[in-house]
Scaffold this active site. Structure first.
Site, PDB file in Angstrom:
ATOM      1  N   ASP A  92      78.994 -92.327  58.365  1.00  0.00           N
ATOM      2  CA  ASP A  92      77.833 -93.078  58.905  1.00  0.00           C
ATOM      3  C   ASP A  92      77.864 -93.345  60.413  1.00  0.00           C
ATOM      4  OD1 ASP A  92      77.387 -93.080  56.199  1.00  0.00           O
ATOM      5  OD2 ASP A  92      77.399 -95.255  55.959  1.00  0.00           O
ATOM      6  N   GLU A 104      74.164 -93.005  55.797  1.00  0.00           N
ATOM      7  CA  GLU A 104      73.513 -93.951  54.881  1.00  0.00           C
ATOM      8  C   GLU A 104      72.028 -93.932  55.223  1.00  0.00           C
ATOM      9  OE1 GLU A 104      74.955 -98.012  54.851  1.00  0.00           O
ATOM     10  OE2 GLU A 104      73.288 -98.682  53.604  1.00  0.00           O
ATOM     11  N   LYS A 106      73.512 -90.530  51.722  1.00  0.00           N
ATOM     12  CA  LYS A 106      73.874 -91.404  50.602  1.00  0.00           C
ATOM     13  C   LYS A 106      73.021 -92.666  50.634  1.00  0.00           C
ATOM     14  CE  LYS A 106      77.820 -93.457  53.093  1.00  0.00           C
ATOM     15  NZ  LYS A 106      77.289 -94.807  53.262  1.00  0.00           N
ATOM     16  N   LYS A 145      76.590 -97.634  49.676  1.00  0.00           N
ATOM     17  CA  LYS A 145      77.678 -97.827  50.636  1.00  0.00           C
ATOM     18  C   LYS A 145      78.767 -96.777  50.419  1.00  0.00           C
ATOM     19  CE  LYS A 145      75.423-101.373  52.128  1.00  0.00           C
ATOM     20  NZ  LYS A 145      74.497-101.117  53.256  1.00  0.00           N
ATOM     21  N   VAL A 197      82.177 -95.853  60.242  1.00  0.00           N
ATOM     22  CA  VAL A 197      81.756 -97.253  60.238  1.00  0.00           C
ATOM     23  C   VAL A 197      80.989 -97.581  58.959  1.00  0.00           C
ATOM     24  CG1 VAL A 197      81.627 -97.347  62.744  1.00  0.00           C
ATOM     25  CG2 VAL A 197      79.570 -96.734  61.463  1.00  0.00           C
ATOM     26  N   THR A 198      80.969 -98.875  58.603  1.00  0.00           N
ATOM     27  CA  THR A 198      81.830 -99.904  59.139  1.00  0.00           C
ATOM     28  C   THR A 198      83.049-100.014  58.233  1.00  0.00           C
ATOM     29  OG1 THR A 198      80.726-101.691  57.907  1.00  0.00           O
ATOM     30  CG2 THR A 198      79.911-101.211  60.122  1.00  0.00           C
ATOM     31  N   CYS A 258      81.013 -99.394  54.327  1.00  0.00           N
ATOM     32  CA  CYS A 258      80.918 -98.034  53.780  1.00  0.00           C
ATOM     33  C   CYS A 258      82.250 -97.281  53.787  1.00  0.00           C
ATOM     34  CB  CYS A 258      79.839 -97.262  54.520  1.00  0.00           C
ATOM     35  SG  CYS A 258      78.194 -97.911  54.145  1.00  0.00           S
ATOM     36  N   GLN A 295     100.510-103.668  48.778  1.00  0.00           N
ATOM     37  CA  GLN A 295     100.997-103.383  47.415  1.00  0.00           C
ATOM     38  C   GLN A 295     101.335-101.903  47.240  1.00  0.00           C
ATOM     39  OE1 GLN A 295      98.695-105.816  44.324  1.00  0.00           O
ATOM     40  NE2 GLN A 295      97.200-105.706  45.981  1.00  0.00           N
TER      41      GLN A 295
HETATM   42  C1  C5J Z   1      77.868 -99.051  56.670  1.00  0.00           C
HETATM   43  C2  C5J Z   1      76.585-101.073  56.502  1.00  0.00           C
HETATM   44  N1  C5J Z   1      77.733 -97.778  57.013  1.00  0.00           N
HETATM   45  N2  C5J Z   1      77.500-101.793  57.128  1.00  0.00           N
HETATM   46  N3  C5J Z   1      76.738 -99.731  56.353  1.00  0.00           N
HETATM   47  O1  C5J Z   1      78.944 -99.597  56.678  1.00  0.00           O
HETATM   48  O2  C5J Z   1      75.589-101.602  56.055  1.00  0.00           O
END
Ligand code: C5J
Length: 223
Positions: free
Chosen positions: A26, A74, A131, A134, A159-160, A164, A204
């Site tokens: 993204d 996205e 997509k 997320k 990102v972020t 996502c 973990q």
């Molecule tokens: C992504 C968002 N790409 N933060 N989307 O992380 O809404």
């Protein structure tokens, strides 16, 4: 030939470049530039632009080594048939998904804002997955593509970090992929969320996966 990033966290990450792909999540104008979805949600988008040079270097490294680079966006269909009301109506953003904005309709596939930033443009042959959610596996052909290409390990960037990227990393982990997240090729609007995400995915005994800095990957990757 296997590569081992010995100083990855929480312990060395081993991968075979022949069965590895890079997924860049993204890196779109809607998240990185003023006037897009990220800013409409009230975020300072300038933070995210800082990872463009490292992400570009990472993409160049993978391309040079013959590792496939896959990009995600996205975004939604122009008729918004893949946009649940729960996503569109959440909160009180200045602009909602589908509304007209300075870069065209917010987070809509054919709008300028949905495009990947010019610095990280896919080559003509690289897969770009659109997509609606997320995670990059939900409602996309990603799993079928990775399976048909024999991919077993994923390097992740984009990102972020906590939205996502983390969602995709968790989806991938549950589907049997070993995942390495590149710490300086991922970013969040919230530095504390990025730090927490890096900590939680590798806690973990790499419960979701590994993390390493770009130079740690590059320096480990000899021919
Ligand atoms: C992504 C968002 N790409 N933060 N989307 O992380 O809404």
């Amino acid at each position: 030939m296997m590569v081992e990033v010995g100083n990855a966290q929480p312990f060395g990450f081993r991968f075979d470049p022949a069965t590895t792909a890079l997924i860049v999540i993204d890196m779109q104008r809607d998240f990185l530039e003023p006037g897009g979805f990220g800013e409409a949600l009230g975020n300072d988008v300038s933070l995210l632009r800082a990872i463009i040079p490292t992400t570009s270097d990472l993409m160049a490294l993978c391309r040079n080594k013959g590792v496939a680079v896959i990009h995600t966006r996205e975004c939604h269909k122009p008729d918004l048939s893949d946009l649940p009301a729960a996503k569109r109506d959440r909160g009180a953003p200045r602009l909602r998904i589908g509304d007209p904005g300075p870069m065209g309709r917010i987070l809509v596939a054919d709008a300028d804002g949905a495009a990947i930033v010019p610095e990280l443009m896919p080559t003509g042959t690289e897969l770009v997955i659109d997509k609606p959610g997320k995670g990059a596996f939900y409602a996309t052909p990603l799993m079928a593509h990775l399976t048909s290409h024999g991919i077993k390990s994923l390097i992740l960037a984009g990102v972020t970090t906590e939205v996502c990227v983390q969602t995709t990393m968790r989806e991938a982990n549950d589907r049997g992929f070993d995942c390495l997240l590149i710490e300086d090729a991922t970013e969040s609007y919230f530095p504390q969320f990025k730090a927490a995400t890096l900590d939680m995915v590798r806690a973990q005994g790499a419960i979701v996966g590994w993390t390493a800095r770009y130079t740690q990957l590059r320096d480990a990757w000899h021919d």
